[in-house]
Design an enzyme around this catalytic site. Structure first.
Site, PDB file in Angstrom:
ATOM      1  N   SER A   1       0.864  -1.188   0.000  1.00  0.00           N
ATOM      2  CA  SER A   1       0.000   0.000   0.000  1.00  0.00           C
ATOM      3  C   SER A   1       0.893   1.228   0.000  1.00  0.00           C
ATOM      4  CB  SER A   1      -0.868   0.013   1.257  1.00  0.00           C
ATOM      5  OG  SER A   1      -0.098   0.366   2.388  1.00  0.00           O
ATOM      6  N   ASP A   2       0.340   2.391  -0.245  1.00  0.00           N
ATOM      7  CA  ASP A   2       1.112   3.591   0.051  1.00  0.00           C
ATOM      8  C   ASP A   2       1.021   3.803   1.568  1.00  0.00           C
ATOM      9  OD1 ASP A   2       2.626   5.879   0.008  1.00  0.00           O
ATOM     10  OD2 ASP A   2       1.693   6.681  -1.789  1.00  0.00           O
ATOM     11  N   ALA A   3       1.788   4.741   2.094  1.00  0.00           N
ATOM     12  CA  ALA A   3       1.855   4.897   3.544  1.00  0.00           C
ATOM     13  C   ALA A   3       0.458   5.162   4.121  1.00  0.00           C
ATOM     14  CB  ALA A   3       2.808   6.030   3.901  1.00  0.00           C
TER      15      ALA A   3
END
Ligand code: BGC
Length: 768
Positions: free
Chosen positions: A296-298
């Site tokens: 995932s992105d952060a």
């Protein structure tokens, strides 16, 4: 390569009898020396053997990327989470000793001894910095870009970082979006070439290649199409653009073997990318054939709730994992929510197992079980390798774009006696590196570069004011640095006055304007693209002195320099050129190196040009004249500088195009050749660009599309024949009507030249 296999030694004591299977795996793995052979050696049998021995918590641990400095959900330390097998990866740690310690805990103290991935944004270097990606793309030199990524990978991997969140493959057609700096610009064909080069550079020919790291193609997908250029904002992109414009660099990365893909933050057509099964499973895995895992992105799994997509964080976890996002970066949502979801039967164990399988397969293919540790004793030697420093200078030289050079002010004479270097960051050894840096280490400032190049001259430096934007910089705050504050108004005026005095005394002024590193990149959108602080006033005051001015830009995206473009003799776009930036700039200004960078973006005259890209469709009134056209009434609709633009200290002449036929079938290929001659007095590099246009068909096609480029070096008077091949790959497009790729029999135009206005033209027909 030295194999540090404490973890794989057969005599190594284990903490649990269950670890036996992992041991069998490790021992058998260590007998296979070659990573490619290793990958083929019954990868799935080995991974499945391990999965059978994992508890649910350990499985979810492999799907969790923790922050080294952040407490776990029950205030556990990172070490505790790792020891209990509840972390598969660690985020944002570059301290080699900390990495070593955490890896030892994972390998020696956790029940199954599964090594960790250490993920970091190694974007344009790790210790030695190359130009930012948009600068690297300006080189139009994929071989060079591959080399820069390989060097960055080596410096990172020798420090223990084994995973980079790069390359960023987002097509960017709007300079207001600050992350334009991190990608290859607006064009898909160039983006594909840069994607391939970077994946190869970071990972090497196969995962597990010594001194390389795992790469991440990000941010899937269409993150650069954010509404209004506002970072993280929604993107609305029709299928034709996704397939023809935004997806191809990702497909190229997948074809090049990229090990991981990062899910984007924003909603794409109303569905958050990190919860989009269509994107992560149907497009990425089924259509593109991606075999790695998705990160995932952060915090983007948690933010499925913030998007008002998931009801709560449990549903966020469910939708993330079911979409095909294997690993949760930072938010601990999987860690805390998945156990119960599995127990309730909402997330089948088979979904968890598949997600874990893909993560473990990457770790095995990387050879991490055999070589979990970096050899830190090599670190200083690698960091100080003179070839790395030399490569940063070469890359910077090739990325610098000469935008304008009226009256041939440049190159500057070696005999100059008095030079004024003016600008808020002209003396900075930090800002010139640009956003996304890891290891500290000063770079060469513009001022230092000019002083070193003209040792006999008096080089007077004046800051001239400030360039800070009015709003606080969250990025600087996030990095723990105080955001540089805007200089007080009175001080700026005083600086301006000093700058004017210095300019009057000088034979030539090098005026350095643009952006601080923190003004480009993530969460750094700009509404107006104007020069911030007092820079426009400073520019006008300095130009008013009548002294010859070279405007040198340090920035991450095209800014509004429309005033300068008609008032300043020479304009040089240096982007953020990195560690050797100051020297490379002086090389270009002095003519020691002939500029050869070319714009990977269309340069707008105003932020209102957005989205700005050369490969737009023809409208019903295509000319920029008359009343009933799509042009603006207040400013020319034409770009300030076209895509592909860049001047040289020499000149090139293109001969007529030669085609090896006037028509081809959809099964064959056409060869387009042209002679290019250096007609000037100095050697130089030309980037020969080929554009096509489909004249009619089932859909309207772009006025021009780049379909080939070659960088060539010519001595004065030398001539070279450059050839390109056109066939299905270059001439097809994705059709909404057919829901697939079509190659239509019709007439095409082809142009070859030095930028997207190339005028050498021919046409051909494609028959069935
Ligand atoms: C960015 C990513 C980056 C990640 C980890 C996010 O905010 O969007 O590009 O890789 O942080 O640093």
């Amino acid at each position: 390569m030295t194999i540090q296999v404490a973890a794989a030694a057969p005599s190594k004591p284990r903490l649990s009898p269950l670890a036996g299977a992992a041991m069998v795996m490790l021992v058998s793995a260590s007998t296979v020396a070659n990573p490619a052979a290793l990958a083929n050696a019954d990868l799935s049998r080995r991974v499945d053997a391990l999965i059978r021995r994992m508890t649910l918590d350990e499985k979810i641990g492999q799907l969790t990327q923790i922050g080294a400095d952040r407490p776990g959900p029950n205030k556990e330390t990172a070490h505790e989470l790792i020891r209990s097998g509840r972390a598969g990866s660690v985020l944002w740690t570059i301290n080699s000793e900390d990495i070593r310690k955490m890896q030892e805990i994972a390998v020696k103290e956790s029940r199954l001894g599964i090594p960790l991935l250490f993920g970091f944004d190694v974007i344009h270097g790790y210790k030695n910095y190359f130009p930012v990606p948009i600068g690297l793309a300006s080189s139009w030199d994929p071989a060079l870009v591959e080399r820069t990524a390989a060097i960055a990978a080596k410096e990172a991997s020798v420090s223990g970082v084994n995973w980079t969140f790069a390359p960023m493959l987002d097509i960017a057609r709007d300079a207001r979006w600050g992350r334009m700096v991190e990608g290859a610009g607006e064009d898909t064909f160039l983006g594909v070439a840069m994607a391939r080069a970077q994946v190869r550079g970071f990972q090497g020919p196969a995962l597990g290649t010594p001194d390389r790291v795992l790469a991440t193609a990000k941010h899937f997908a269409a993150y650069g199409a954010a509404d209004g250029g506002r970072d993280y904002d929604s993107a609305y992109v029709p299928d034709v653009q996704l397939h023809n414009v935004y997806f191809p660099p990702f497909r190229a990365a997948v074809d090049a073997g990229v090990g991981t893909v990062m899910a984007a933050y924003m909603t794409l057509n109303d569905v958050p990318a990190s919860g989009s099964r269509w994107l992560m499973t149907d497009v990425l895995r089924k259509d593109m054939g991606f075999k790695g895992f998705v990160i995932s992105d952060a915090w983007s799994v948690a933010s499925l709730e913030a998007h008002r997509f998931a009801r709560d964080s449990a549903e966020a976890a469910e939708r993330g994992i079911k979409a095909g996002v294997n690993m949760d970066m930072g938010s601990n949502t999987y860690l805390t929510r998945l156990p119960r979801l599995v127990k309730l039967g909402k997330v089948p164990m088979s979904v968890i197992d598949q997600a874990v399988r893909e993560v473990l397969a990457i770790k095995v293919r990387m050879g991490l079980f055999e070589r979990p540790y970096a050899d830190l004793s090599r670190k200083e030697t690698v960091f100080n390798d003179p070839s790395h420093r030399a490569a940063t200078r070469e890359a910077a030289q090739r990325s610098i774009v000469l935008l304008r050079n009226e009256g041939a002010l440049l190159p500057l004479k070696p005999s100059l006696q008095r030079i004024a270097v003016i600008g808020p960051i002209a003396d900075s050894t930090e800002e010139i590196k640009g956003p996304w840096t890891a290891e500290a280490g000063a770079a060469v400032s513009v001022l230092e570069g000019v002083r070193a190049r003209w040792p006999q001259a008096t080089v007077e430096f004046v800051r001239g004011g400030d360039m800070q934007r009015a709003y606080a910089l969250p990025w600087d705050a996030r990095e723990g640095k105080p955001a540089p504050t805007l200089m007080a108004e009175a001080e700026m005026r005083a600086e301006e006055a000093k700058a004017v005095e210095a300019a009057r005394r000088a034979e030539v002024v090098v005026l350095v304007l643009g952006e601080r590193a923190g003004m480009a990149g993530e969460a750094a959108s700009s509404a107006a693209l104007t020069l911030q602080g007092n820079q426009q006033a400073l520019l006008e005051a300095v130009v008013a002195t009548g002294r010859p001015v070279v405007l040198l830009l340090l920035n991450g995206r095209p800014l509004n320099i429309t005033w300068a473009a008609s008032k300043v003799a020479s304009i040089v776009e240096a982007w953020f050129p990195g560690t050797e930036g100051g020297h490379a700039i002086a090389d270009i200004l002095s003519g020691a190196v002939n500029p050869s960078g070319r714009l990977p973006v269309t340069w707008p005259r105003s932020a209102g040009h957005a989205p700005h890209y050369y490969n737009h469709n023809t409208t019903h009134a295509p000319e920029d004249e008359g009343v009933f056209t799509s042009r603006y009434a207040d400013v020319s609709s034409l770009p300030l500088y076209p895509f592909g633009h860049g001047l040289s200290y020499t000149s090139f002449r293109y001969g007529p195009l030669e085609l090896d036929g006037k028509s081809i079938s959809t099964q064959s290929k056409l060869r387009v050749s042209v002679d290019v001659e250096n007609t000037g007095a100095v050697a130089g590099d030309e980037v020969v660009q080929l554009y096509i246009h489909q004249r009619s068909g089932s859909a309207t096609r772009a006025v021009r599309e780049l379909k080939g480029f070659k960088r060539i070096r010519l001595k004065p008077g030398a001539r070279e024949r450059v050839s390109f091949t056109l066939g299905r790959d270059e001439l097809q497009f994705w059709s909404a009507a057919k829901r697939g790729w079509v190659f239509e029999p019709t007439d095409f135009d082809v142009w070859v030249g030095g930028d997207s206005r190339a005028s050498q033209h021919a046409n051909f027909t494609v028959t069935r």
